[in-house]
Design a protein around this motif. Structure first.
Motif, PDB file in Angstrom:
ATOM      1  N   THR A  15       0.868  -1.182   0.000  1.00  0.00           N
ATOM      2  CA  THR A  15       0.000   0.000   0.000  1.00  0.00           C
ATOM      3  C   THR A  15       0.900   1.224   0.000  1.00  0.00           C
ATOM      4  O   THR A  15       2.037   1.182   0.491  1.00  0.00           O
ATOM      5  CB  THR A  15      -0.926   0.033   1.239  1.00  0.00           C
ATOM      6  N   VAL A  17       0.617   5.878  -0.281  1.00  0.00           N
ATOM      7  CA  VAL A  17      -0.235   7.055  -0.325  1.00  0.00           C
ATOM      8  C   VAL A  17      -0.306   7.546  -1.767  1.00  0.00           C
ATOM      9  O   VAL A  17       0.716   7.779  -2.412  1.00  0.00           O
ATOM     10  CB  VAL A  17       0.298   8.166   0.601  1.00  0.00           C
ATOM     11  N   TYR A  24      -4.203   6.163   1.523  1.00  0.00           N
ATOM     12  CA  TYR A  24      -3.564   4.879   1.249  1.00  0.00           C
ATOM     13  C   TYR A  24      -4.378   4.104   0.226  1.00  0.00           C
ATOM     14  O   TYR A  24      -5.604   4.048   0.305  1.00  0.00           O
ATOM     15  CB  TYR A  24      -3.437   4.036   2.525  1.00  0.00           C
TER      16      TYR A  24
END
Length: 115
Positions: A15, A17, A24
């Motif tokens: 994951t 940003v 996320y």
């Protein structure tokens, strides 16, 4: 979370940003770690279920757990494909497919599959 956040074969590791949404979002897993994740799920099912393990157990676990919003849709589709193959065709055929198709990064699971 400590274990998952430091092991690249867990989808939660992948994951980041988003530069667009600043939230996320899941990333598609690289092939090497995708295959490790598949093998880890099969091994964990064998370990936890013992003699009650069957080739459909890893798929059943995935379905019980539900689709996680933190798994990239392409990764999720490929994982379902592999686990359905394991259920329907067994380990030998599935592992051959992983060696001959997945690890060679040939396309698979392109179409949506029935669960």
């Amino acid at each position: 979370m400590h274990h998952k956040g430091r092991n690249r074969h867990h989808f939660e590791y992948w994951t980041d940003v988003s530069q667009v949404t600043h939230q996320y979002e899941p990333l598609e897993m690289p092939t090497e770690f995708f295959v490790e994740m598949c093998m880890d799920r099969i091994a964990a099912s064998r370990t936890y279920l013992g003699e009650q393990y069957h080739d459909g157990a890893p798929l059943e676990y995935l379905q019980r757990a539900g689709d996680n919003r933190w798994m990239h849709p392409v990764t999720a589709r490929k994982l379902r494909f592999i686990l359905m193959m394991l259920r329907d065709k067994g380990e030998e055929e599935t592992f051959r497919f992983i060696r001959e198709v997945v690890l060679r990064e040939l396309p698979f699971a392109e179409d949506d599959m029935e669960q």
